[in-house]
Scaffold this motif. Structure first.
Motif, mmCIF file in Angstrom:
data_model
loop_
_atom_site.group_PDB
_atom_site.id
_atom_site.type_symbol
_atom_site.label_atom_id
_atom_site.label_comp_id
_atom_site.label_asym_id
_atom_site.label_seq_id
_atom_site.Cartn_x
_atom_site.Cartn_y
_atom_site.Cartn_z
ATOM 1 N N VAL A 163 0.853 -1.194 0.000
ATOM 2 C CA VAL A 163 0.000 0.000 0.000
ATOM 3 C C VAL A 163 0.884 1.238 0.000
ATOM 4 N N ASN A 164 0.435 2.292 -0.653
ATOM 5 C CA ASN A 164 0.980 3.634 -0.439
ATOM 6 C C ASN A 164 -0.204 4.525 -0.093
ATOM 7 N N GLN A 165 -0.207 5.014 1.142
ATOM 8 C CA GLN A 165 -1.296 5.866 1.612
ATOM 9 C C GLN A 165 -0.894 7.326 1.385
ATOM 10 N N VAL A 166 -1.671 8.037 0.578
ATOM 11 C CA VAL A 166 -1.286 9.389 0.161
ATOM 12 C C VAL A 166 -2.487 10.319 0.217
ATOM 13 N N GLU A 167 -2.193 11.619 0.249
ATOM 14 C CA GLU A 167 -3.267 12.590 0.112
ATOM 15 C C GLU A 167 -3.911 12.421 -1.258
ATOM 16 N N LEU A 168 -5.222 12.265 -1.275
ATOM 17 C CA LEU A 168 -5.922 12.028 -2.533
ATOM 18 C C LEU A 168 -7.389 12.409 -2.374
ATOM 19 N N HIS A 169 -7.825 13.337 -3.209
ATOM 20 C CA HIS A 169 -9.217 13.791 -3.213
ATOM 21 C C HIS A 169 -9.465 14.468 -4.558
ATOM 22 N N PRO A 170 -10.695 14.850 -4.891
ATOM 23 C CA PRO A 170 -10.951 15.382 -6.232
ATOM 24 C C PRO A 170 -10.090 16.583 -6.621
ATOM 25 N N ALA A 171 -9.690 17.422 -5.658
ATOM 26 C CA ALA A 171 -8.862 18.585 -5.992
ATOM 27 C C ALA A 171 -7.388 18.235 -6.124
ATOM 28 N N PHE A 172 -7.034 17.018 -5.730
ATOM 29 C CA PHE A 172 -5.631 16.577 -5.803
ATOM 30 C C PHE A 172 -5.630 15.084 -6.110
ATOM 31 N N ALA A 173 -5.806 14.779 -7.389
ATOM 32 C CA ALA A 173 -6.137 13.419 -7.799
ATOM 33 C C ALA A 173 -4.932 12.502 -7.982
ATOM 34 N N GLN A 174 -3.719 13.053 -8.021
ATOM 35 C CA GLN A 174 -2.500 12.227 -8.033
ATOM 36 C C GLN A 174 -2.503 11.187 -9.171
ATOM 37 N N ARG A 175 -2.877 11.591 -10.357
ATOM 38 C CA ARG A 175 -3.021 10.626 -11.447
ATOM 39 C C ARG A 175 -1.710 9.922 -11.791
ATOM 40 N N GLY A 268 -3.922 21.862 -5.622
ATOM 41 C CA GLY A 268 -4.927 21.248 -4.758
ATOM 42 C C GLY A 268 -4.400 20.581 -3.509
ATOM 43 N N ARG A 269 -3.084 20.455 -3.361
ATOM 44 C CA ARG A 269 -2.540 19.776 -2.188
ATOM 45 C C ARG A 269 -2.855 20.558 -0.917
ATOM 46 N N ILE A 270 -3.271 19.824 0.126
ATOM 47 C CA ILE A 270 -3.566 20.417 1.424
ATOM 48 C C ILE A 270 -2.411 20.189 2.397
ATOM 49 N N GLY A 271 -1.878 18.982 2.408
ATOM 50 C CA GLY A 271 -0.839 18.604 3.357
ATOM 51 C C GLY A 271 0.557 18.935 2.870
ATOM 52 N N PRO A 272 1.584 18.480 3.592
ATOM 53 C CA PRO A 272 2.971 18.764 3.225
ATOM 54 C C PRO A 272 3.380 18.084 1.917
ATOM 55 N N ASP A 273 4.404 18.644 1.299
ATOM 56 C CA ASP A 273 5.012 18.050 0.105
ATOM 57 C C ASP A 273 5.968 16.948 0.570
ATOM 58 N N PRO A 274 5.732 15.698 0.176
ATOM 59 C CA PRO A 274 6.591 14.597 0.632
ATOM 60 C C PRO A 274 8.056 14.740 0.245
ATOM 61 N N ASP A 275 8.339 15.485 -0.815
ATOM 62 C CA ASP A 275 9.728 15.672 -1.209
ATOM 63 C C ASP A 275 10.460 16.670 -0.306
ATOM 64 N N ALA A 276 9.693 17.457 0.446
ATOM 65 C CA ALA A 276 10.302 18.502 1.269
ATOM 66 C C ALA A 276 10.101 18.292 2.775
ATOM 67 N N PHE A 277 9.099 17.489 3.143
ATOM 68 C CA PHE A 277 8.755 17.329 4.561
ATOM 69 C C PHE A 277 9.700 16.321 5.236
ATOM 70 N N ASN A 278 10.354 16.770 6.286
ATOM 71 C CA ASN A 278 11.282 15.901 7.013
ATOM 72 C C ASN A 278 10.970 15.844 8.513
ATOM 73 N N GLY A 279 9.731 16.186 8.848
ATOM 74 C CA GLY A 279 9.302 16.112 10.241
ATOM 75 C C GLY A 279 9.546 17.377 11.005
#
Length: 279
Positions: A163-175, A268-279
């Motif tokens: 599984v990869n659990q990611v931010e995903l909703h109609p405004a940020f569809a991650q195609r 459309g992204r709401i949460g952090p950018d995974p490429d930049a977020f380091n906690g």
């Protein structure tokens, strides 16, 4: 209202399956989590998603215990936090989660964020692989991983996440990411599947909801199901907990799916950018 016993399940790599609609407890205080989980299980959910950093694993465990359901009827997921991103730290962190949950194993354990700036997500994945090889966990996967992160851990271990659990909703569809998942045989799981409510006022969703006699939230969750995505909506309101599960009695025709697909935005992204977020 539809029967909750017919919630579809999605097959995972290891031979198990995960209910396509689960219950998330992000931002639910530990003291309120047991009741929320009990309400969800009573409503018919059979998958609960938590994480070490949520601080509510004990509440999740209490809610599961209070339900009286057999352990094998509830699919439980938790996640490894960034402070434990090393091969040696994985097992102690996993055992701490089990202790708080009051369980002897998890059905799915995820790396919560890759935190690429720390350079440790590959060795953390090696730790999860070791857990699975020792028979201590069911399925293993990741959260918030980008294609390059996925490629790195697969190359290092030969083991593909379930599984990869990611931010995903109609405004940020991650195609593009979802297409990569399909190529690799990874199940896509959506956190914030309703966009934290930010998309629900869109007139496109309102018109589709009116056409089916349902709510915009139910339309969005139905969109996820028809795309094959696993979704984990969160609510502490009994009516919404039940409504979020009641999405099996209608189907979106292709033109409505296309209209929802059209809500995708580059910003459309709401949460952090995974490429930049380091906690």
């Amino acid at each position: 209202m539809t029967s909750t016993t017919t919630v579809p399940a999605v097959a995972l790599r290891g031979g198990t399956s995960i209910p396509q609609l689960g219950f998330g407890v992000f931002q639910v205080p530990d003291g309120e989590t047991a009741q929320a989980v009990s309400l969800a299980l009573d409503a018919g959910y059979r998958s609960i998603d938590t994480a070490a950093v949520y601080g509510n694993e004990a509440g999740v465990g209490a809610g599961i215990a209070a339900s009286g359901l057999p352990r094998d009827e509830v699919f439980v997921t938790s996640k490894l936090w960034i402070d434990s991103l090393s091969r040696e730290a994985v097992r102690p962190a996993y055992e701490k989660s089990l202790e708080l949950l009051g369980l002897d194993r998890l059905d799915l354990y995820l790396i919560h964020w890759p935190a690429p700036g720390l350079g440790r997500y590959v060795e953390a994945w090696e730790g999860l692989v070791a857990l699975q090889e020792a028979g201590l966990v069911g399925e293993i996967g990741v959260s918030n991983f980008q294609p390059a992160h996925l490629d790195a851990i697969i190359a290092a271990t030969g083991v593909t996440p379930a599984v990869n659990q990611v931010e995903l909703h109609p405004a940020f569809a991650q195609r593009a990411l979802r297409e990569r998942h399909r190529e690799l045989g990874i199940v896509t799981e959506a956190w914030s599947p309703l966009g934290q409510g930010t998309v629900l006022g869109d007139p496109v969703l309102g018109a589709i909801a009116d056409a089916h006699g349902v709510t915009p939230a139910q339309v969005v969750l139905r969109w996820h199901l028809q795309a094959g995505t696993v979704a984990i909506p969160k609510s502490v309101t009994p009516e919404r907990i039940a409504a979020n599960l009641d999405v099996l009695g209608f189907e979106l025709p292709a033109e409505q799916v296309a209209a929802i697909d059209g809500l995708d935005r580059t910003d459309g992204r709401i949460g952090p950018d995974p490429d930049a977020f380091n906690g």
